[in-house]
Design an enzyme around this catalytic site. Structure first.
Site, PDB file in Angstrom:
ATOM      1  N   ASP A 134      41.181  48.737  34.267  1.00  0.00           N
ATOM      2  CA  ASP A 134      42.479  48.369  33.711  1.00  0.00           C
ATOM      3  C   ASP A 134      42.394  48.023  32.234  1.00  0.00           C
ATOM      4  OD1 ASP A 134      41.123  45.934  34.061  1.00  0.00           O
ATOM      5  OD2 ASP A 134      42.287  45.398  35.834  1.00  0.00           O
TER       6      ASP A 134
ATOM      7  N   ASP B  95      44.750  35.550  44.515  1.00  0.00           N
ATOM      8  CA  ASP B  95      45.744  35.946  45.516  1.00  0.00           C
ATOM      9  C   ASP B  95      45.348  37.219  46.256  1.00  0.00           C
ATOM     10  OD1 ASP B  95      46.083  37.823  43.543  1.00  0.00           O
ATOM     11  OD2 ASP B  95      48.130  37.230  43.017  1.00  0.00           O
TER      12      ASP B  95
ATOM     13  N   HIS C 257      44.269  40.160  44.859  1.00  0.00           N
ATOM     14  CA  HIS C 257      44.524  41.456  44.221  1.00  0.00           C
ATOM     15  C   HIS C 257      43.239  42.056  43.656  1.00  0.00           C
ATOM     16  CE1 HIS C 257      44.945  38.994  40.431  1.00  0.00           C
ATOM     17  NE2 HIS C 257      44.353  40.061  39.914  1.00  0.00           N
TER      18      HIS C 257
ATOM     19  N   GLU D 116      48.767  43.662  42.046  1.00  0.00           N
ATOM     20  CA  GLU D 116      49.230  42.359  42.496  1.00  0.00           C
ATOM     21  C   GLU D 116      49.728  42.440  43.947  1.00  0.00           C
ATOM     22  OE1 GLU D 116      48.730  39.966  40.392  1.00  0.00           O
ATOM     23  OE2 GLU D 116      49.551  40.361  38.394  1.00  0.00           O
TER      24      GLU D 116
END
Length: 264
Positions: free
Chosen positions: A72, A141, A143, A148
């Protein structure tokens, strides 16, 4: 799914680096085709990269025939910005190993047409032969990359809007100001990662414990994109005692027993 549990993050990082090097060397011994490697950023892989650098300098592995793709990059952040993923990768890995510059691929967050950039990146991965191994991390979380919660498990490289939680977590790299963290990023998709022949995910520290519990013992769901690894034929999570702490005792014992049996 295989779970490698080490006492602490340092030991887990060393295991991952040596495993990656062994896979590069194994392929080099049987073919002249390049090893295609997916790479991640953030604080989690730094010790793994440090060990890979040591191994390259010691002649234990070479990146001369490695093609890498990073997962990314922020949208709109100048390449030379110290917190761009371009800068990160050169600072912590590329400037210290023998991988040819033309083999290094990182998404261009400043591309005039970001959608075209994502499509071209996905195509380049395929043309390189697909990932032999993808090294990733996981968010608190659950991801992977910037996929996400509620990202499609069939997603591919694309532009995403970052959640406020992610911007707040990453604010530590931007002077503690979440508003200084870019609001968008380019990221490989969940399916891009899971199309790899092997996936190795690093997860260290108690803040990752809920994510690992959901990914390992919970249902496969877009709520926790790491859970997609459940359906991968060669997925491995490398963790420490702190990050594995919320799984059931019997799950923990199972994974420790499997590794002990395979190491005999």
């Amino acid at each position: 799914m295989k779970i490698i549990i080490r006492d602490n993050a340092k030991q887990g990082s060393l295991w991952a680096a040596r495993y990656i090097a062994s896979k590069i060397n194994e392929k080099a011994a049987r073919t002249s085709e390049p090893f295609v490697l997916g790479l991640c950023t953030g604080s989690t892989p730094i010790d793994t990269y440090a060990e890979l650098i040591r191994m390259v300098k010691a002649g234990e592995v070479s990146f001369k025939n490695v093609i890498s793709f990073n997962m990314d990059e922020y949208v709109g952040l100048p390449v030379e910005h110290p917190e761009s993923y371009h800068s990160f990768m050169h600072r912590y890995l590329f400037d210290h190993i023998d991988e040819p510059a033309e083999n290094i691929h990182i998404l261009d967050g400043n591309a005039a047409d970001t959608e075209a950039e994502c499509a071209a990146y996905e195509k380049a991965i395929v043309e390189a032969g697909g990932f032999d191994l993808f090294l990733g991390g996981v968010g608190e979380d659950g991801h992977i990359a910037f996929n996400e919660p509620f990202s499609s498990l069939s997603s591919r490289t694309r532009v995403v809007t970052l959640t406020q939680d992610t911007r707040e977590v990453n604010a530590r790299f931007f002077g503690g100001n979440p508003e200084a963290v870019p609001a968008q990023a380019l990221t490989v998709g969940v399916a891009t990662v899971l199309s790899s022949k092997e996936v190795v995910i690093l997860a260290f520290g108690s803040k990752k414990a809920r994510a690992l519990r959901d990914a390992i013992e919970g249902p496969m769901s877009h709520y926790c994109t790491l859970s997609g690894l459940q359906n991968h034929p060669a997925g491995t999570i490398v963790c420490d005692e702190a990050s594995i702490g919320e799984v059931k005792v019997n799950s923990y014992r199972y994974f420790k027993a499997v590794e002990a049996a395979e190491s005999r």
